[in-house]
Each structure stands twice: as C-alpha cells, then as structure tokens.
Design a protein around this motif. Structure first.
Motif, short mmCIF file in Angstrom:
data_model
loop_
_atom_site.label_atom_id
_atom_site.label_comp_id
_atom_site.label_asym_id
_atom_site.label_seq_id
_atom_site.Cartn_x
_atom_site.Cartn_y
_atom_site.Cartn_z
N THR A 196 0.85 -1.31 0.15
CA THR A 196 -0.07 -0.12 0.00
C THR A 196 0.67 1.17 -0.09
O THR A 196 0.43 2.43 0.24
N CYS A 197 2.11 1.07 -0.23
CA CYS A 197 3.08 2.08 -0.31
C CYS A 197 3.05 2.69 -1.70
O CYS A 197 3.71 2.11 -2.60
N GLY A 198 2.82 4.01 -2.19
CA GLY A 198 2.86 4.49 -3.10
C GLY A 198 4.26 4.76 -3.65
O GLY A 198 4.70 4.64 -4.82
N ILE A 199 5.35 5.05 -2.74
CA ILE A 199 6.81 5.13 -3.28
C ILE A 199 7.21 3.67 -3.57
O ILE A 199 8.04 3.58 -4.77
N ALA A 235 5.86 2.99 -6.93
CA ALA A 235 6.49 3.83 -8.07
C ALA A 235 7.94 3.15 -8.33
O ALA A 235 8.17 3.16 -9.59
N ALA A 236 8.48 2.75 -7.30
CA ALA A 236 9.94 2.17 -7.50
C ALA A 236 10.10 1.13 -8.28
O ALA A 236 10.76 0.49 -8.85
N VAL A 237 8.57 0.35 -8.41
CA VAL A 237 8.88 -0.98 -9.35
C VAL A 237 8.78 -0.56 -10.71
O VAL A 237 9.31 -0.96 -11.53
N VAL A 238 8.09 0.53 -11.04
CA VAL A 238 8.33 1.35 -12.26
C VAL A 238 9.61 1.97 -12.57
O VAL A 238 10.19 1.92 -13.63
#
Length: 288
Positions: A9-12, A15-18
């Motif tokens: 549930t962590c947006g950071i 986004a790091a996956v991308v």
C-alpha cells in the motif's frame, strides 16, 4: 520485483517498481525527448535489443507507455507516453534538478549557472537538435500553442523563472523577469519585421501568465510549462524556488524546421541578450 507485504500500500514502493531500474528511467528520459522509435532508443541509450525490448514491454504493461503502429511491412511501433507516463515528467525533471545541484554541483541554490558546469554544456549541446514534433503548451489565451511558430522563419524561445513572485529566500539570478518581458515587448516590432516570432515560457500557471500579459500588454504568447513537457524534452536546467521547480533563464533561437540554431545561457546581461537574440534570429530568418 518481489515486495514485502508492508509495501503493497506504499505509493513510493509501487512507483519504485516502475522507476527503480536504471534502464527504465533512461528509456523514459529519451521518449520524453522525442526518441520514440526502437532504433533511435537503442542508439541513444546503448542498450542491447533484447534488453530494450524487455524494458519497453514492461513499461507498456505497467501503463506508462503505449505502442502506436507507424509501419505495417515490417510491423514497426512508436512508443509514446500515456497519461500516466506524462505524469512522470515532473519526477524526471526533479531528479535532474537534484542531480544538477547535489551531484554535479556544490549544493548551492541558484537560478544561473557556471560556464564550466554540466548545465551549461547540456544547454549548448542543444544546438543542432530538432525539437519533438507536435510539442504544444498552454498559452495565455486558453488554447495550447506550438512551441515553435508554424509560420515564422525563426522563433525565439526564452525561459524565465516567473513574474510577480515573492521569493522565500534570495536566489542568485532570479531578478529581471519583468524587465526581460518588457524588453522583448518593446523590440516586438523589430522581431516582426525580421520574420521572427517569440515565445516566453515559464512553469507558472496559465492564468498567472495571462494576468501578467494583460497588465504589461505583452504581444507575444506566454506558454506554461507547469507540467514540464518542454523541460523534460530538452533537459532544461531548473531550480526550486517559491514552491515549485522553475526554469533558469535562457534563450534558444529555433529555425523554421524546428532545429535549435543558437543557445544563450546563462543569461546575466538581459538587455544584451535580447539584442543578441534579435540579431541571431534575424540572421536565421534571412537564411531560411
């Protein structure tokens, strides 16, 4: 990428996956610069075809890019940013700003640049570069306008930090935006006679630019790069001030074929830079 449950549930983390891959960031950087075809990307980044194919496929799957067919025999695609991909442009520009200041620079906050620095080299390397097709930005009249005039023999693009701003702290190089616009306004008839158009560009919002244009009777378009489309496309130098990333002051002379002919940066002597841009753009228009 395998993630710990706490990161789901962590947006950071998501986004790091991308973006958490060196090559993914460089692929997005080059597509933002208009290198949207496979061979152009491979040549610019120096990535093997197999790895590039895998990275592009992953970014398409993640919804950051979409494929657009441009040739049927053999089948060839362009890779263009989706809405989600365009929303990453401010992040790319922020990464560049951080790198310019804290990795390539000494950490100083400034709206200008040293002539032996990375930003200076990057801006002057734009000479000979062709601006991406169909690059448009919101104008003061409410409609999107092309960055390069479609009718003029040459276009002067000048970026500036912003007008009417109450700066939180003194930043070297921020003053003079109103003066610069007034000088271009006063010289506007000379630019017109030379067949040259002008575009003033900042990261201020369109309504802020429109208010200034009305108050100062600015005859040329002011364009808003608030979403950093132009900044990402040209890797323009920025600084953070008064709550947002802002363009450092520079001037580009662009020919009718959308190729940068001259770059003036840093701009410290504003009156001289306006006079010089008229001379250089006029020469460019005469040889068009």
């Amino acid at each position: 990428m395998r993630m710990h449950n706490a990161d789901e549930t962590c947006g950071i983390a998501r986004a790091a996956v991308v973006l958490g891959d060196w090559w993914n960031v460089l692929v997005l950087r080059e597509i933002a610069r208009g290198k949207v075809r496979f061979d152009a990307l491979a040549a610019e980044i120096g990535l093997s075809r197999n790895v590039l194919t895998e990275r592009l496929g992953r970014l398409v799957t993640q919804g950051v890019l979409r494929r657009s067919l441009y040739q049927r025999r053999p089948v060839r695609y362009e890779y263009v940013l989706t809405d989600a991909g365009r929303a990453l442009l401010p992040l790319l520009v922020a990464m560049q700003d951080w790198g310019d200041r804290w990795v390539l620079g000494d950490g100083s906050l400034t709206a200008t640049a040293a002539e032996d620095g990375a930003e200076h080299a990057r801006v002057h390397a734009l000479v000979g570069t062709r601006l991406p097709e169909a690059l448009e930005l919101p104008g003061t009249q409410g409609a999107d306008l092309p960055v390069v005039s479609p009718t003029a023999a040459a276009t002067v693009l000048f970026t500036y930090p912003g007008t009417g701003i109450d700066w939180d702290e003194p930043v070297p190089g921020v003053t003079g935006c109103t003066l610069e616009n007034r000088l271009f306004r006063d010289a506007w008839p000379d630019f017109q006679r030379a067949g040259v158009d002008i575009r003033g560009i900042s990261t201020q919002l369109p309504h802020q630019q429109a208010e200034f244009a009305r108050a100062e009777d600015i005859p040329y378009p002011l364009l808003s790069d608030a979403h950093h489309q132009l900044g990402a496309a040209l890797r323009l130098p920025t600084f953070r001030g008064a709550g947002r990333l802002r363009h450092k002051r520079l001037i580009l002379i662009v020919g009718a074929e959308r190729t940068v002919r001259h770059a003036l940066f840093p701009v410290d002597d504003i009156p001289h830079a306006v006079e010089q841009s008229l001379r250089l753009a006029g020469d460019c228009a005469r040889t068009a």
